[in-house]
Structures are given as C-alpha cells and as structure tokens.
Design a protein around this motif. Structure first.
Motif, PDB file in Angstrom:
ATOM      1  N   LYS A 145       0.829  -1.200   0.000  1.00  0.00           N
ATOM      2  CA  LYS A 145       0.000   0.000   0.000  1.00  0.00           C
ATOM      3  C   LYS A 145       0.867   1.255   0.000  1.00  0.00           C
ATOM      4  O   LYS A 145       2.002   1.232   0.471  1.00  0.00           O
ATOM      5  N   GLU A 189      -1.463   5.631   3.051  1.00  0.00           N
ATOM      6  CA  GLU A 189      -2.387   4.721   3.737  1.00  0.00           C
ATOM      7  C   GLU A 189      -1.750   4.060   4.957  1.00  0.00           C
ATOM      8  O   GLU A 189      -2.414   3.853   5.971  1.00  0.00           O
ATOM      9  N   THR A 190      -0.461   3.725   4.861  1.00  0.00           N
ATOM     10  CA  THR A 190       0.165   2.932   5.931  1.00  0.00           C
ATOM     11  C   THR A 190       0.828   3.787   7.004  1.00  0.00           C
ATOM     12  O   THR A 190       0.805   3.449   8.183  1.00  0.00           O
ATOM     13  N   LYS A 233       3.875   3.857   7.497  1.00  0.00           N
ATOM     14  CA  LYS A 233       5.061   3.131   7.955  1.00  0.00           C
ATOM     15  C   LYS A 233       5.803   2.561   6.752  1.00  0.00           C
ATOM     16  O   LYS A 233       5.174   2.045   5.819  1.00  0.00           O
ATOM     17  N   ASP A 277       1.667  -6.270   6.275  1.00  0.00           N
ATOM     18  CA  ASP A 277       0.537  -5.846   5.449  1.00  0.00           C
ATOM     19  C   ASP A 277       0.244  -4.356   5.606  1.00  0.00           C
ATOM     20  O   ASP A 277      -0.289  -3.725   4.684  1.00  0.00           O
ATOM     21  N   ASP A 278       0.568  -3.814   6.790  1.00  0.00           N
ATOM     22  CA  ASP A 278       0.301  -2.388   7.030  1.00  0.00           C
ATOM     23  C   ASP A 278       1.571  -1.552   6.913  1.00  0.00           C
ATOM     24  O   ASP A 278       1.676  -0.465   7.489  1.00  0.00           O
ATOM     25  N   PHE A 279       2.546  -2.042   6.143  1.00  0.00           N
ATOM     26  CA  PHE A 279       3.763  -1.290   5.825  1.00  0.00           C
ATOM     27  C   PHE A 279       3.825  -1.049   4.323  1.00  0.00           C
ATOM     28  O   PHE A 279       3.362  -1.865   3.524  1.00  0.00           O
ATOM     29  N   SER A 280       4.440   0.063   3.938  1.00  0.00           N
ATOM     30  CA  SER A 280       4.864   0.262   2.550  1.00  0.00           C
ATOM     31  C   SER A 280       6.301  -0.236   2.438  1.00  0.00           C
ATOM     32  O   SER A 280       7.148   0.108   3.268  1.00  0.00           O
ATOM     33  N   ASN A 300       8.836   5.657  12.310  1.00  0.00           N
ATOM     34  CA  ASN A 300       7.997   4.795  11.484  1.00  0.00           C
ATOM     35  C   ASN A 300       8.721   4.318  10.226  1.00  0.00           C
ATOM     36  O   ASN A 300       8.097   3.844   9.278  1.00  0.00           O
ATOM     37  N   SER A 357       5.817  -5.860  15.022  1.00  0.00           N
ATOM     38  CA  SER A 357       4.481  -5.769  15.613  1.00  0.00           C
ATOM     39  C   SER A 357       4.452  -4.901  16.865  1.00  0.00           C
ATOM     40  O   SER A 357       3.398  -4.677  17.441  1.00  0.00           O
TER      41      SER A 357
END
Length: 211
Positions: free
Chosen positions: A13, A17-18, A20, A45-48, A98, A206
């Motif tokens: 992403k 959006e992320t 991070k 999944d929540d990182f670029s 981040n 995490s």
C-alpha cells in the motif's frame, strides 16, 4: 569501479495509507525482488515496502572488511542511495520512528553502516548476518542518538563472510549510541535466515518488544 543507478522497487500500500515504511536491502548477487520475497514471511501488510537495487547486484565490490578505498566509489554511492530513499520517505510526512531498515548479508552491512552514521529513532533495524563496514571501525563516523531503537543482529558461528568479532564490535557501537540490541549467534548455521530470526523480527515489527 562504479556508482549506483537510482532504482527502487516499491510494494504494498502507499505511504499515505500505511504511515510506515520498511526498507529492504538485498545481499551480494541478489536483487530487490529477492529481498522483497522475505516480506511474505513477515507481518508487513500495514507497511509500505521499498527495496533499492544495487548496480551489478553488489553494493560494493570487495569484502565489507577490505580497505575502504577499495570499495569506493560504490560504497559512498550505496550509502547515498539509502539516504536519499529515507529522505524521500520522510518527505512524505513519515517520521523516522515509522521507518524500519532490514538487510541480509551485504545488505545488512550497508543498513548498519547507514543507520550508525545517521542515528535517530528508527522503528527498528534488522541486520541479518552483517556488521559495520571497514577494516577497522572509525567511531568518528557514527553520529546521532538511536533513542532506544530496537536492533536485531544475527549471524552464524562461524559465518563464511561475517566474523563474529565484527558482529560483537557492531553491537558495542550501536549500544554506544543508544540502540537496544538483540544479538543472536547460531552455531553452525549456514549463510541464510532462520525461522527463529524471522520470529524475532516479527516481534519488533508488531511492536511487542516495546510492551
């Protein structure tokens, strides 16, 4: 001798959006695509994701412990490429805490050298079989304050490319500029990344090591 053409593969992403970023730095003879495949085993999944590509598939031509001038101008060009990528990510409004750096082998050496020269509060450093660069370490090169950045550094004991002694020296330098280092030595481990190393990296990604 060579300098690096600026080439970065991004995955996942967008930063908007992320919020991070994980910078993944490949080893000698490998590629941006190959180090990105490691992300399949990480909770990102929540990182670029960003993977720079070395010209000639090598960040510098000789051993990381060879006389520094032998690895120039490729080494300075490689460090500049990482620095420019970090600046680009920061320019998108992403704070240093981040931004995470990961490298394997030659990529781990480059990641550690860049981070130690530009110490600040990163999200985390993952140094899979690597250490600071040079025949002897020039502590005058290492500036800043990691502000308790979590660092994972690993290697085989022995490793064909990275002496345990250099890993120990690297830990001392990073801790001296306020990093929180987890060091793991694996007896008889081949030049690879073990599942246990991935599990330890997952804990930092995490945020569990801060709890």
């Amino acid at each position: 001798m060579y300098t690096h053409k600026k080439q970065v593969i991004s995955h996942g992403k967008p930063l908007s959006e992320t919020g991070k970023a994980l910078i993944m730095i490949h080893g000698r003879g490998a590629s941006a695509e190959s180090i990105l495949s490691l992300a399949d085993h990480l909770p990102v999944d929540d990182f670029s994701l960003f993977a720079p590509q070395a010209t000639n598939h090598s960040w510098y031509p000789y051993s990381f412990m060879a006389p520094t001038e032998q690895n120039q101008p490729a080494l300075d060009s490689a460090l500049e490429q990482i620095h420019d990528l970090v600046k680009t990510i920061a320019g998108e409004g992403i704070s240093s805490q981040n931004i995470y750096l990961l490298g394997f082998s030659q990529g781990a050496c480059l990641a550690s050298e860049y981070a130690a020269r530009n110490a600040q509060q990163f999200g985390g450093l993952f140094l899979f079989t690597g250490g600071l660069i040079g025949p002897q370490l020039d502590t005058g090169n290492y500036k800043g304050d990691f502000q308790k950045t979590p660092v994972l550094i690993t290697t085989g004991d022995p490793d064909p490319h990275v002496p345990v002694s250099r890993v120990e020296e690297t830990v001392k330098v990073l801790e001296g500029i306020n990093a929180v280092v987890t060091k793991k030595l694996y007896k008889g481990r081949p030049h690879t990344i073990l599942q246990e190393e991935i599990t330890l990296a997952m804990q930092i990604l995490s945020g569990k090591e801060r709890d």
